[in-house]
Design a protein around this motif. Structure first.
Motif, short mmCIF file in Angstrom:
data_model
loop_
_atom_site.label_atom_id
_atom_site.label_comp_id
_atom_site.label_asym_id
_atom_site.label_seq_id
_atom_site.Cartn_x
_atom_site.Cartn_y
_atom_site.Cartn_z
N MET A 1 36.04 20.82 -40.02
CA MET A 1 35.43 20.88 -38.69
C MET A 1 35.81 19.64 -37.91
N LEU A 2 36.21 19.81 -36.66
CA LEU A 2 36.60 18.68 -35.83
C LEU A 2 35.37 18.00 -35.27
N ASN A 3 35.38 16.65 -35.22
CA ASN A 3 34.23 15.93 -34.68
C ASN A 3 34.62 14.62 -34.00
N ALA A 4 35.91 14.46 -33.64
CA ALA A 4 36.38 13.21 -33.07
C ALA A 4 36.24 13.23 -31.55
N VAL A 5 35.75 12.13 -31.01
CA VAL A 5 35.57 12.01 -29.56
C VAL A 5 36.03 10.63 -29.12
N MET A 6 36.88 10.60 -28.08
CA MET A 6 37.26 9.35 -27.43
C MET A 6 36.47 9.24 -26.13
N VAL A 7 35.74 8.17 -25.96
CA VAL A 7 34.90 7.95 -24.79
C VAL A 7 35.51 6.85 -23.94
N VAL A 8 35.74 7.14 -22.66
CA VAL A 8 36.33 6.15 -21.75
C VAL A 8 35.39 5.95 -20.57
N ASP A 9 34.84 4.74 -20.44
CA ASP A 9 33.97 4.42 -19.31
C ASP A 9 33.93 2.91 -19.15
N ASP A 10 34.02 2.43 -17.90
CA ASP A 10 34.04 0.98 -17.68
C ASP A 10 32.65 0.37 -17.74
N GLU A 11 31.59 1.19 -17.77
CA GLU A 11 30.23 0.68 -17.87
C GLU A 11 29.81 0.62 -19.33
N ALA A 12 29.53 -0.60 -19.81
CA ALA A 12 29.17 -0.80 -21.21
C ALA A 12 27.90 -0.04 -21.58
N SER A 13 26.94 0.04 -20.65
CA SER A 13 25.68 0.73 -20.96
C SER A 13 25.92 2.22 -21.21
N ILE A 14 26.82 2.82 -20.43
CA ILE A 14 27.14 4.25 -20.64
C ILE A 14 27.84 4.43 -21.98
N ARG A 15 28.80 3.57 -22.27
CA ARG A 15 29.55 3.68 -23.55
C ARG A 15 28.59 3.56 -24.73
N ASP A 16 27.68 2.57 -24.65
CA ASP A 16 26.77 2.34 -25.77
C ASP A 16 25.82 3.53 -25.96
N ALA A 17 25.32 4.07 -24.86
CA ALA A 17 24.38 5.19 -24.97
C ALA A 17 25.07 6.43 -25.53
N PHE A 46 45.76 15.06 -31.58
CA PHE A 46 44.42 14.47 -31.74
C PHE A 46 43.40 15.56 -32.04
N PRO A 47 42.67 15.44 -33.15
CA PRO A 47 41.73 16.50 -33.55
C PRO A 47 40.36 16.34 -32.91
N GLY A 48 40.33 16.31 -31.58
CA GLY A 48 39.05 16.12 -30.93
C GLY A 48 39.11 16.29 -29.43
N VAL A 49 38.21 15.57 -28.73
CA VAL A 49 38.01 15.71 -27.29
C VAL A 49 37.97 14.33 -26.65
N ILE A 50 38.42 14.24 -25.40
CA ILE A 50 38.29 13.01 -24.62
C ILE A 50 37.17 13.18 -23.60
N LEU A 51 36.31 12.20 -23.52
CA LEU A 51 35.21 12.16 -22.56
C LEU A 51 35.45 10.96 -21.65
N SER A 52 35.69 11.19 -20.35
CA SER A 52 36.12 10.09 -19.48
C SER A 52 35.38 10.08 -18.14
N ASP A 53 35.04 8.87 -17.73
CA ASP A 53 34.52 8.66 -16.38
C ASP A 53 35.64 8.93 -15.38
N VAL A 54 35.27 9.24 -14.12
CA VAL A 54 36.28 9.49 -13.10
C VAL A 54 36.73 8.20 -12.43
N ARG A 55 35.77 7.40 -11.93
CA ARG A 55 36.10 6.20 -11.18
C ARG A 55 36.05 4.99 -12.09
N MET A 56 37.23 4.41 -12.35
CA MET A 56 37.35 3.23 -13.21
C MET A 56 38.42 2.32 -12.64
N PRO A 57 38.35 1.01 -12.92
CA PRO A 57 39.43 0.11 -12.51
C PRO A 57 40.73 0.49 -13.20
N GLY A 58 41.84 0.26 -12.55
CA GLY A 58 43.13 0.61 -13.13
C GLY A 58 43.35 2.10 -13.06
#
Length: 443
Positions: A1-17, A46-58
């Motif tokens: 079963m796949l369970n990998a997630v990459m989380v991309v967000d410039d806000e540390a509080s969102i990433r931690d939560a 990649f055996p999973g999903v990417i979760l990304s914020d829209v507005r980020m630096p760069g």
């Protein structure tokens, strides 16, 4: 079963939560503050999903989506959006985003979207795997020819072992195709795009062996002009095939064992260690453990090399493959030499089937090439175009008798067992074809 997630967000509080929510739910989570960092660590398939914020630096989430789809259009990417970004996110879904979640979102909403995306990803990867396996089987069937059970088993073993990061020892007689098997293990495995380096241990003079295998620095010994990369280092990332491994000098066996244990080597004349990552495939005719017991090979190295063993059957044990192989070699030789290949006659095939092939597939290929060149001597039992069927059958029968008698050096009991003939019928056929036992007695 796949369970990998990459989380991309410039806000540390969102990433931690998000990391905490997903971790408690059994997901394997990687967090990134920048989209570029995520992209650089994104593995193939990649055996999973990417979760990304829209507005980020760069790089923004939308730009990340574009880059990800260029690499893998089926990889699900879920966008995290603020209220004002919803119309943009809807447009992004038309461009290939899997879903979008408007902040703030609940853990339940996030988990439901992720699980749907992971289910879709699992189906995509399963289909890719099935297509890849089918493609590999078809390609391998075209390279390792044969309809015999032993060749069908060998092809399955090669496909299984090609994907595994283990050293393989290939056992087989001279000319049986050991290097071809080694090449297939490389070409159908994850190192296929890296170097395949072959070295025949019996062909290297002992005093040059270390430099050939490990390389040398300039001036390391008399005649060492300039730096030279050895076979081990050159094969870094790929596969090193050591044929006739039993011929490797004992002094070099010790050093090869160290490379296998530490994944490092030193060039001759150097003090600095070089890391290497390679797969070792070896080939031998004798049993390496027998060689070790006789003091000619290190037992610890034999065990290291023989994590998995493949046995290549000699051609005489798979005679049903001979017609297919011969026709293949005939056409290959004709194409290479710019000549036409005449189809094989029944008598030719009977001679091929009755021969013991001490040189195995290599000898068969040589016979095919000589046939194309017109250098094969005609057999005494070759039927003429105007011969009747009965005459052709007689010629074939005589050839079968001669071949069996030759193989068994005139041992009548062994011939009767092989041809499954009663003694009286055999005697009649011998007399009819003018054959005697004495003609085939060994020296």
């Amino acid at each position: 079963m796949l369970n990998a997630v990459m989380v991309v967000d410039d806000e540390a509080s969102i990433r931690d939560a998000v990391e905490q929510w997903l971790g408690l739910s059994g997901f394997a989570v990687q967090c990134f503050a920048r989209a570029q960092a995520c992209l650089e660590q994104l593995p193939r398939n990649f055996p999973g999903v990417i979760l990304s914020d829209v507005r980020m630096p760069g790089m923004s989430g939308l730009e990340l989506l574009e880059q990800v789809r260029a690499l893998d259009p089926d990889l699900p990417l879920i966008l995290l959006t603020g209220h004002g970004d919803v119309p943009m996110a809807v447009e992004a879904m038309r461009d290939g985003a899997y879903d979008f979640l408007e902040k703030p979102f609940s853990p339940e909403t996030l988990l439901a979207s992720l699980r749907r995306a992971l289910d879709k990803r699992a189906l995509v990867l399963e289909n890719r795997s099935l297509h890849t396996q089918a493609d590999h089987r078809a390609r391998l069937d075209a390279r390792l020819l044969g309809v015999s059970q032993s060749m069908q088993t060998l092809r399955r073993q090669v496909l299984d072992l090609a994907a595994l990061p283990v050293n393989v020892l290939i056992r087989g007689e001279t000319g049986s195709g050991k290097e071809l098997i080694a090449r297939c293990l490389h070409d159908f495995g994850p190192r296929a795009d890296k170097p395949f380096v072959a070295l025949n241990c019996a062909a290297i003079p002992e005093h040059l062996f270390e430099a050939e295998l490990f390389g040398h620095e300039s001036g390391a010994f008399t005649g060492a002009q300039g730096k030279r990369i050895g076979k081990l280092e050159y094969a870094d990332g790929g596969t090193l095939f050591l044929d006739e491994i039993e011929s490797m000098p004992l002094a070099q066996q010790v050093k090869l064992l160290r490379v296998l244990q530490e994944h490092k080597l030193e060039r001759l004349g150097a003090n600095q260690s070089i890391s290497v990552d390679l797969r070792i495939i070896t080939a031998t005719k004798p049993d390496l453990l027998d060689e070790a017991r006789a003091g000619r090979f290190r037992q610890d190295l034999a065990y290291r090399l023989n994590i998995a063993e493949l046995r290549l059957p000699p051609l005489r044990e798979r005679r049903e493959d001979i017609p297919l192989l011969y026709e293949h070699f005939l056409h290959a030789a004709a194409q290479r030499l710019g000549r036409n290949a005449a189809p094989s006659s029944g008598a030719q095939l009977s001679r091929l089937l009755s021969h013991d092939w001490p040189g195995n597939v290599r000898e068969l290929a040589n016979v095919a090439e000589r046939q194309v060149l017109g250098l094969q001597a005609p057999a005494e039992d070759e039927p003429q175009p105007n011969q009747s069927l009965a005459a052709r059958q007689e010629a074939f029968e005589a050839q079968c008798l001669r071949a069996a008698l030759t193989r068994h050096h005139g041992d009548i009991k062994a011939v009767l067992a092989e041809l499954q003939l009663p003694r009286r019928t055999f005697n009649e056929k011998m007399q009819r074809h003018g054959l005697t036992r004495e003609m085939f007695l060994g020296p």
